[in-house]
Design an enzyme around this catalytic site. Structure first.
Site, PDB file in Angstrom:
ATOM      1  N   HIS A   1       0.853  -1.189   0.000  1.00  0.00           N
ATOM      2  CA  HIS A   1       0.000   0.000   0.000  1.00  0.00           C
ATOM      3  C   HIS A   1       0.890   1.240   0.000  1.00  0.00           C
ATOM      4  O   HIS A   1       1.402   1.652   1.042  1.00  0.00           O
ATOM      5  CB  HIS A   1      -0.914   0.012   1.224  1.00  0.00           C
ATOM      6  CG  HIS A   1      -1.937  -1.075   1.239  1.00  0.00           C
ATOM      7  ND1 HIS A   1      -2.995  -1.112   0.356  1.00  0.00           N
ATOM      8  CD2 HIS A   1      -2.056  -2.182   2.030  1.00  0.00           C
ATOM      9  CE1 HIS A   1      -3.733  -2.184   0.592  1.00  0.00           C
ATOM     10  NE2 HIS A   1      -3.186  -2.847   1.593  1.00  0.00           N
TER      11      HIS A   1
ATOM     12  N   VAL B   1       2.386 -16.599  -4.334  1.00  0.00           N
ATOM     13  CA  VAL B   1       2.810 -17.852  -4.956  1.00  0.00           C
ATOM     14  C   VAL B   1       2.804 -18.918  -3.867  1.00  0.00           C
ATOM     15  O   VAL B   1       3.305 -18.683  -2.762  1.00  0.00           O
ATOM     16  CB  VAL B   1       4.206 -17.737  -5.614  1.00  0.00           C
ATOM     17  CG1 VAL B   1       4.115 -17.053  -6.965  1.00  0.00           C
ATOM     18  CG2 VAL B   1       5.199 -16.993  -4.725  1.00  0.00           C
ATOM     19  N   ARG B   2       2.248 -20.077  -4.168  1.00  0.00           N
ATOM     20  CA  ARG B   2       2.022 -21.060  -3.112  1.00  0.00           C
ATOM     21  C   ARG B   2       2.058 -22.487  -3.658  1.00  0.00           C
ATOM     22  O   ARG B   2       1.863 -22.730  -4.846  1.00  0.00           O
ATOM     23  CB  ARG B   2       0.686 -20.794  -2.432  1.00  0.00           C
ATOM     24  CG  ARG B   2      -0.501 -20.827  -3.386  1.00  0.00           C
ATOM     25  CD  ARG B   2      -1.782 -20.382  -2.715  1.00  0.00           C
ATOM     26  NE  ARG B   2      -2.918 -20.427  -3.621  1.00  0.00           N
ATOM     27  CZ  ARG B   2      -3.256 -19.436  -4.447  1.00  0.00           C
ATOM     28  NH1 ARG B   2      -2.554 -18.322  -4.465  1.00  0.00           N
ATOM     29  NH2 ARG B   2      -4.302 -19.554  -5.258  1.00  0.00           N
TER      30      ARG B   2
ATOM     31  N   HIS C   1       0.921  -5.759 -17.589  1.00  0.00           N
ATOM     32  CA  HIS C   1       0.443  -6.942 -18.305  1.00  0.00           C
ATOM     33  C   HIS C   1       1.498  -7.497 -19.260  1.00  0.00           C
ATOM     34  O   HIS C   1       1.519  -8.708 -19.510  1.00  0.00           O
ATOM     35  CB  HIS C   1      -0.860  -6.615 -19.035  1.00  0.00           C
ATOM     36  CG  HIS C   1      -2.057  -6.710 -18.148  1.00  0.00           C
ATOM     37  ND1 HIS C   1      -2.748  -7.880 -17.949  1.00  0.00           N
ATOM     38  CD2 HIS C   1      -2.661  -5.776 -17.370  1.00  0.00           C
ATOM     39  CE1 HIS C   1      -3.738  -7.672 -17.112  1.00  0.00           C
ATOM     40  NE2 HIS C   1      -3.713  -6.397 -16.742  1.00  0.00           N
TER      41      HIS C   1
ATOM     42  N   HIS D   1      -0.456  -6.656  -5.356  1.00  0.00           N
ATOM     43  CA  HIS D   1      -0.578  -7.909  -4.609  1.00  0.00           C
ATOM     44  C   HIS D   1       0.087  -9.017  -5.404  1.00  0.00           C
ATOM     45  O   HIS D   1      -0.005  -9.067  -6.632  1.00  0.00           O
ATOM     46  CB  HIS D   1      -2.061  -8.239  -4.393  1.00  0.00           C
ATOM     47  CG  HIS D   1      -2.309  -9.681  -4.057  1.00  0.00           C
ATOM     48  ND1 HIS D   1      -2.784 -10.594  -4.994  1.00  0.00           N
ATOM     49  CD2 HIS D   1      -2.145 -10.374  -2.909  1.00  0.00           C
ATOM     50  CE1 HIS D   1      -2.904 -11.783  -4.416  1.00  0.00           C
ATOM     51  NE2 HIS D   1      -2.513 -11.676  -3.165  1.00  0.00           N
TER      52      HIS D   1
ATOM     53  N   GLY E   1      -6.605 -22.022  11.645  1.00  0.00           N
ATOM     54  CA  GLY E   1      -5.968 -21.559  12.872  1.00  0.00           C
ATOM     55  C   GLY E   1      -4.679 -20.820  12.637  1.00  0.00           C
ATOM     56  O   GLY E   1      -3.778 -20.855  13.472  1.00  0.00           O
ATOM     57  N   GLY E   2      -4.576 -20.150  11.507  1.00  0.00           N
ATOM     58  CA  GLY E   2      -3.370 -19.385  11.197  1.00  0.00           C
ATOM     59  C   GLY E   2      -3.226 -18.178  12.102  1.00  0.00           C
ATOM     60  O   GLY E   2      -4.117 -17.827  12.891  1.00  0.00           O
ATOM     61  N   ARG E   3      -2.101 -17.516  11.959  1.00  0.00           N
ATOM     62  CA  ARG E   3      -1.810 -16.349  12.797  1.00  0.00           C
ATOM     63  C   ARG E   3      -2.563 -15.137  12.250  1.00  0.00           C
ATOM     64  O   ARG E   3      -2.282 -14.662  11.160  1.00  0.00           O
ATOM     65  CB  ARG E   3      -0.308 -16.087  12.809  1.00  0.00           C
ATOM     66  CG  ARG E   3       0.122 -15.011  13.791  1.00  0.00           C
ATOM     67  CD  ARG E   3       1.640 -15.010  13.921  1.00  0.00           C
ATOM     68  NE  ARG E   3       2.062 -14.016  14.890  1.00  0.00           N
ATOM     69  CZ  ARG E   3       2.312 -12.745  14.587  1.00  0.00           C
ATOM     70  NH1 ARG E   3       2.163 -12.332  13.340  1.00  0.00           N
ATOM     71  NH2 ARG E   3       2.728 -11.910  15.523  1.00  0.00           N
TER      72      ARG E   3
END
Length: 303
Positions: free
Chosen positions: A97, A110-111, A146, A107, A259-261
Protein backbone atom coordinates in the site's frame (compact mmCIF):
# COMPACT_ATOMS: atom_id res chain seq x y z
CA UNK A 1 7.97 -37.78 -9.51
CA UNK A 2 7.55 -37.06 -5.80
CA UNK A 3 7.14 -33.31 -5.23
CA UNK A 4 10.22 -31.69 -3.68
CA UNK A 5 8.65 -29.71 -0.87
CA UNK A 6 11.99 -28.61 0.56
CA UNK A 7 13.07 -27.10 -2.77
CA UNK A 8 9.84 -25.11 -2.94
CA UNK A 9 10.27 -23.84 0.61
CA UNK A 10 13.87 -22.79 -0.01
CA UNK A 11 12.95 -20.85 -3.15
CA UNK A 12 10.03 -19.13 -1.44
CA UNK A 13 12.20 -17.94 1.42
CA UNK A 14 14.76 -16.57 -1.02
CA UNK A 15 11.97 -14.82 -2.93
CA UNK A 16 10.82 -13.13 0.27
CA UNK A 17 14.39 -11.98 0.91
CA UNK A 18 14.78 -10.59 -2.61
CA UNK A 19 11.50 -8.68 -2.51
CA UNK A 20 11.98 -7.11 0.91
CA UNK A 21 15.54 -6.09 0.00
CA UNK A 22 14.26 -4.36 -3.15
CA UNK A 23 11.55 -2.45 -1.30
CA UNK A 24 13.95 -1.37 1.45
CA UNK A 25 16.29 0.03 -1.20
CA UNK A 26 13.48 2.19 -2.61
CA UNK A 27 11.97 3.33 0.67
CA UNK A 28 15.00 3.68 2.90
CA UNK A 29 13.21 2.05 5.80
CA UNK A 30 13.68 -1.56 6.89
CA UNK A 31 11.07 -4.24 7.39
CA UNK A 32 10.28 -5.50 10.85
CA UNK A 33 10.46 -9.30 10.91
CA UNK A 34 8.19 -11.34 13.12
CA UNK A 35 9.09 -15.05 13.10
CA UNK A 36 6.22 -17.14 14.42
CA UNK A 37 5.18 -20.73 15.04
CA UNK A 38 1.70 -22.05 14.58
CA UNK A 39 -0.23 -22.82 17.76
CA UNK A 40 -2.67 -25.25 16.14
CA UNK A 41 -1.06 -27.90 13.95
CA UNK A 42 2.52 -27.36 12.86
CA UNK A 43 4.70 -24.96 10.97
CA UNK A 44 5.16 -21.23 11.14
CA UNK A 45 6.46 -18.37 9.11
CA UNK A 46 8.19 -15.03 8.77
CA UNK A 47 5.98 -11.96 8.65
CA UNK A 48 7.78 -8.86 7.43
CA UNK A 49 6.09 -5.48 7.69
CA UNK A 50 7.21 -2.00 6.68
CA UNK A 51 5.01 0.75 8.11
CA UNK A 52 5.05 4.54 7.74
CA UNK A 53 7.81 4.57 5.18
CA UNK A 54 8.58 7.38 2.79
CA UNK A 55 7.20 5.52 -0.24
CA UNK A 56 5.18 2.71 1.31
CA UNK A 57 2.57 3.52 3.91
CA UNK A 58 2.31 -0.19 4.65
CA UNK A 59 3.96 -3.19 3.01
CA UNK A 60 3.54 -6.78 4.16
CA UNK A 61 5.62 -9.61 2.71
CA UNK A 62 4.86 -12.97 4.31
CA UNK A 63 6.40 -16.42 4.10
CA UNK A 64 4.53 -19.30 5.71
CA UNK A 65 4.70 -23.07 5.99
CA UNK A 66 1.81 -24.73 7.79
CA UNK A 67 0.79 -28.35 8.30
CA UNK A 68 -2.30 -30.05 9.69
CA UNK A 69 -4.07 -33.36 10.10
CA UNK A 70 -7.33 -32.30 8.47
CA UNK A 71 -8.28 -29.77 5.84
CA UNK A 72 -10.77 -26.98 6.58
CA UNK A 73 -14.16 -26.64 4.83
CA UNK A 74 -12.78 -23.94 2.52
CA UNK A 75 -10.41 -26.53 1.01
CA UNK A 76 -12.73 -29.55 0.82
CA UNK A 77 -15.99 -27.92 -0.27
CA UNK A 78 -15.08 -28.06 -3.95
CA UNK A 79 -12.83 -31.11 -3.60
CA UNK A 80 -14.44 -33.63 -1.23
CA UNK A 81 -11.85 -36.25 -2.18
CA UNK A 82 -9.37 -34.33 -0.01
CA UNK A 83 -11.38 -34.84 3.18
CA UNK A 84 -9.46 -36.77 5.81
CA UNK A 85 -6.02 -36.04 4.36
CA UNK A 86 -3.18 -34.37 6.18
CA UNK A 87 -1.76 -31.35 4.44
CA UNK A 88 1.17 -28.99 4.08
CA UNK A 89 0.91 -25.55 2.54
CA UNK A 90 3.68 -23.05 1.90
CA UNK A 91 3.81 -19.74 0.12
CA UNK A 92 4.81 -16.11 -0.13
CA UNK A 93 2.07 -13.49 -0.11
CA UNK A 94 2.45 -9.73 -0.23
CA UNK A 95 0.36 -6.59 -0.42
CA UNK A 96 1.93 -3.16 -0.92
CA UNK A 97 0.00 0.00 0.00
CA UNK A 98 1.96 3.05 -1.23
CA UNK A 99 1.64 6.50 0.30
CA UNK A 100 1.27 8.43 -2.97
CA UNK A 101 -2.24 7.91 -4.46
CA UNK A 102 -0.72 7.90 -7.94
CA UNK A 103 1.23 4.74 -7.11
CA UNK A 104 -1.05 1.68 -7.32
CA UNK A 105 -1.46 -0.96 -4.67
CA UNK A 106 -0.07 -4.32 -5.72
CA UNK A 107 -0.58 -7.91 -4.61
CA UNK A 108 1.36 -11.08 -5.33
CA UNK A 109 1.01 -14.63 -4.07
CA UNK A 110 2.81 -17.85 -4.96
CA UNK A 111 2.02 -21.06 -3.11
CA UNK A 112 2.29 -24.84 -3.05
CA UNK A 113 -0.11 -27.31 -1.45
CA UNK A 114 0.15 -31.05 -0.86
CA UNK A 115 -2.39 -33.39 0.79
CA UNK A 116 -1.49 -36.94 1.74
CA UNK A 117 -3.13 -40.10 3.02
CA UNK A 118 -1.59 -43.50 3.75
CA UNK A 119 -1.93 -45.88 0.84
CA UNK A 120 -2.74 -43.12 -1.67
CA UNK A 121 -0.76 -40.93 -4.04
CA UNK A 122 -0.23 -37.40 -2.75
CA UNK A 123 -2.44 -34.70 -4.21
CA UNK A 124 -0.52 -31.50 -4.90
CA UNK A 125 -0.82 -28.26 -6.81
CA UNK A 126 0.60 -24.77 -7.25
CA UNK A 127 -1.29 -21.49 -7.29
CA UNK A 128 -0.78 -17.77 -7.26
CA UNK A 129 -0.40 -14.73 -9.47
CA UNK A 130 -0.22 -10.96 -9.17
CA UNK A 131 -2.67 -8.12 -9.72
CA UNK A 132 -2.61 -4.32 -9.69
CA UNK A 133 -5.04 -1.89 -8.07
CA UNK A 134 -4.54 1.69 -9.27
CA UNK A 135 -6.34 4.70 -7.82
CA UNK A 136 -5.59 6.85 -10.86
CA UNK A 137 -5.27 5.28 -14.26
CA UNK A 138 -2.17 5.41 -16.46
CA UNK A 139 -2.29 3.30 -19.59
CA UNK A 140 1.50 3.09 -19.68
CA UNK A 141 1.53 1.43 -16.27
CA UNK A 142 -1.23 -1.03 -17.10
CA UNK A 143 0.39 -2.04 -20.37
CA UNK A 144 3.75 -2.55 -18.67
CA UNK A 145 2.20 -4.63 -15.88
CA UNK A 146 0.44 -6.94 -18.30
CA UNK A 147 3.44 -7.14 -20.63
CA UNK A 148 5.55 -8.49 -17.75
CA UNK A 149 2.78 -10.94 -16.88
CA UNK A 150 2.74 -12.12 -20.49
CA UNK A 151 6.53 -12.53 -20.48
CA UNK A 152 6.31 -14.73 -17.38
CA UNK A 153 3.73 -16.97 -19.05
CA UNK A 154 4.97 -17.05 -22.66
CA UNK A 155 7.60 -19.84 -22.30
CA UNK A 156 4.87 -22.18 -21.05
CA UNK A 157 2.48 -21.83 -23.96
CA UNK A 158 0.63 -19.23 -25.99
CA UNK A 159 -2.64 -19.98 -24.20
CA UNK A 160 -1.29 -19.53 -20.66
CA UNK A 161 -1.41 -15.74 -20.32
CA UNK A 162 -4.91 -15.33 -21.87
CA UNK A 163 -6.28 -18.13 -19.70
CA UNK A 164 -4.76 -16.88 -16.45
CA UNK A 165 -5.54 -13.24 -17.24
CA UNK A 166 -9.21 -14.10 -17.66
CA UNK A 167 -9.12 -16.11 -14.43
CA UNK A 168 -7.65 -13.08 -12.66
CA UNK A 169 -10.35 -10.77 -14.06
CA UNK A 170 -13.02 -13.16 -12.85
CA UNK A 171 -11.48 -13.87 -9.44
CA UNK A 172 -10.67 -10.33 -8.32
CA UNK A 173 -14.22 -9.15 -8.85
CA UNK A 174 -16.48 -7.73 -6.14
CA UNK A 175 -19.81 -9.29 -7.00
CA UNK A 176 -21.73 -7.17 -4.50
CA UNK A 177 -20.33 -4.02 -6.18
CA UNK A 178 -20.38 -5.42 -9.72
CA UNK A 179 -16.90 -4.08 -10.32
CA UNK A 180 -13.34 -5.44 -10.54
CA UNK A 181 -10.88 -4.72 -7.77
CA UNK A 182 -8.33 -3.31 -10.16
CA UNK A 183 -6.83 -3.89 -13.61
CA UNK A 184 -5.95 -7.53 -13.00
CA UNK A 185 -2.87 -9.44 -14.00
CA UNK A 186 -2.71 -13.24 -13.81
CA UNK A 187 -4.19 -15.75 -11.39
CA UNK A 188 -4.04 -19.55 -11.33
CA UNK A 189 -4.84 -22.36 -8.93
CA UNK A 190 -4.84 -26.18 -8.80
CA UNK A 191 -1.93 -26.25 -11.26
CA UNK A 192 -0.44 -29.74 -11.61
CA UNK A 193 -1.21 -30.61 -15.25
CA UNK A 194 2.39 -30.12 -16.45
CA UNK A 195 4.06 -32.28 -13.80
CA UNK A 196 5.98 -31.05 -10.78
CA UNK A 197 9.15 -29.70 -12.42
CA UNK A 198 7.39 -27.64 -15.08
CA UNK A 199 4.74 -26.35 -12.68
CA UNK A 200 7.45 -25.33 -10.22
CA UNK A 201 9.32 -23.58 -13.02
CA UNK A 202 6.17 -21.64 -13.86
CA UNK A 203 5.73 -20.63 -10.23
CA UNK A 204 9.29 -19.31 -10.21
CA UNK A 205 8.67 -17.41 -13.43
CA UNK A 206 5.61 -15.70 -11.94
CA UNK A 207 7.27 -14.89 -8.62
CA UNK A 208 10.39 -13.49 -10.28
CA UNK A 209 8.33 -11.34 -12.67
CA UNK A 210 6.71 -9.34 -9.88
CA UNK A 211 9.50 -6.86 -9.16
CA UNK A 212 10.18 -6.06 -12.85
CA UNK A 213 6.44 -5.52 -13.27
CA UNK A 214 5.91 -3.29 -10.24
CA UNK A 215 9.08 -1.34 -9.47
CA UNK A 216 9.17 0.71 -12.70
CA UNK A 217 5.62 1.87 -11.97
CA UNK A 218 6.58 2.89 -8.44
CA UNK A 219 9.56 4.85 -9.72
CA UNK A 220 7.48 6.62 -12.40
CA UNK A 221 4.74 7.77 -10.03
CA UNK A 222 6.26 8.13 -6.56
CA UNK A 223 7.21 11.81 -6.96
CA UNK A 224 3.96 13.06 -8.52
CA UNK A 225 2.34 15.80 -6.47
CA UNK A 226 -0.96 14.99 -4.76
CA UNK A 227 -3.33 16.67 -2.37
CA UNK A 228 -6.36 16.13 -0.16
CA UNK A 229 -8.65 15.19 -3.06
CA UNK A 230 -6.36 12.40 -4.25
CA UNK A 231 -5.83 11.18 -0.69
CA UNK A 232 -9.56 11.02 0.01
CA UNK A 233 -10.15 9.00 -3.16
CA UNK A 234 -7.29 6.65 -2.31
CA UNK A 235 -8.81 5.97 1.13
CA UNK A 236 -12.24 5.44 -0.40
CA UNK A 237 -10.94 2.96 -2.99
CA UNK A 238 -8.95 1.13 -0.33
CA UNK A 239 -12.32 0.18 1.12
CA UNK A 240 -12.90 -2.02 -1.90
CA UNK A 241 -9.64 -3.78 -1.15
CA UNK A 242 -10.76 -4.51 2.40
CA UNK A 243 -14.15 -5.77 1.22
CA UNK A 244 -12.58 -8.23 -1.21
CA UNK A 245 -10.02 -9.59 1.24
CA UNK A 246 -12.53 -10.17 4.01
CA UNK A 247 -15.42 -11.47 1.88
CA UNK A 248 -13.92 -13.39 -1.04
CA UNK A 249 -10.20 -14.04 -0.74
CA UNK A 250 -9.45 -17.78 -0.55
CA UNK A 251 -6.13 -17.31 1.22
CA UNK A 252 -7.68 -15.23 3.97
CA UNK A 253 -10.43 -17.78 4.52
CA UNK A 254 -7.99 -20.71 4.45
CA UNK A 255 -5.67 -19.06 6.95
CA UNK A 256 -8.42 -18.19 9.40
CA UNK A 257 -10.11 -21.60 9.14
CA UNK A 258 -6.84 -23.48 9.72
CA UNK A 259 -5.97 -21.56 12.87
CA UNK A 260 -3.37 -19.39 11.20
CA UNK A 261 -1.81 -16.35 12.80
CA UNK A 262 -4.42 -13.62 12.54
CA UNK A 263 -1.99 -10.68 12.56
CA UNK A 264 -0.06 -12.20 9.66
CA UNK A 265 -3.20 -13.03 7.69
CA UNK A 266 -4.64 -9.54 8.04
CA UNK A 267 -1.37 -7.70 7.39
CA UNK A 268 -2.74 -7.22 3.86
CA UNK A 269 -5.23 -4.63 5.09
CA UNK A 270 -4.36 -0.95 4.55
CA UNK A 271 -3.54 1.22 7.58
CA UNK A 272 -6.20 3.83 6.76
CA UNK A 273 -9.44 3.47 4.82
CA UNK A 274 -12.70 5.36 4.38
CA UNK A 275 -16.24 4.44 3.39
CA UNK A 276 -18.67 7.09 2.10
CA UNK A 277 -22.36 6.52 1.61
CA UNK A 278 -23.40 6.24 -2.05
CA UNK A 279 -20.48 8.36 -3.25
CA UNK A 280 -20.14 8.96 -6.98
CA UNK A 281 -17.19 10.54 -8.83
CA UNK A 282 -17.62 13.89 -10.51
CA UNK A 283 -18.40 13.44 -14.23
CA UNK A 284 -15.35 14.05 -16.41
CA UNK A 285 -12.94 13.79 -13.49
CA UNK A 286 -9.86 11.58 -13.23
CA UNK A 287 -11.70 9.62 -10.55
CA UNK A 288 -14.56 8.95 -12.98
CA UNK A 289 -12.05 7.97 -15.65
CA UNK A 290 -10.76 5.18 -13.39
CA UNK A 291 -14.21 3.60 -13.39
CA UNK A 292 -14.97 4.23 -17.05
CA UNK A 293 -11.69 3.24 -18.67
CA UNK A 294 -9.71 1.08 -16.24
CA UNK A 295 -12.07 -0.85 -13.96
CA UNK A 296 -13.23 -3.18 -16.69
CA UNK A 297 -11.57 -6.10 -18.47
CA UNK A 298 -9.31 -4.89 -21.28
CA UNK A 299 -6.72 -6.33 -23.61
CA UNK A 300 -3.74 -4.41 -22.28
CA UNK A 301 -1.32 -6.03 -24.71
CA UNK A 302 -3.22 -4.59 -27.68
CA UNK A 303 -4.84 -1.39 -26.34
Amino acid sequence: MVPDLEAVKAWLQQLQDDITTAFEAIDGKTFREDAWTREAGGGGGRTRVLEEGEVFEKAGVNYSFVTGEALPPSATAARPELAGRSFAATGVSLVIHPRNPYVPTSHMNVRFFIAEKAGSEPVWWFGGGFDLTPYYGFEQDCEHWHREAWKACEPFGEDVYPRFKQWCDEYFFLRHRNEPRGIGGIFFDDLNEWGFERCFAFLRSVGEAYLPAYLPIVERRRHLEWGEREREFQLYRRGRYVEFNLVYDRGTLFGLQTGGRTESILVSLPPLVRWRYDWQPEPGSEEARLYEEFLRPRDWLNP
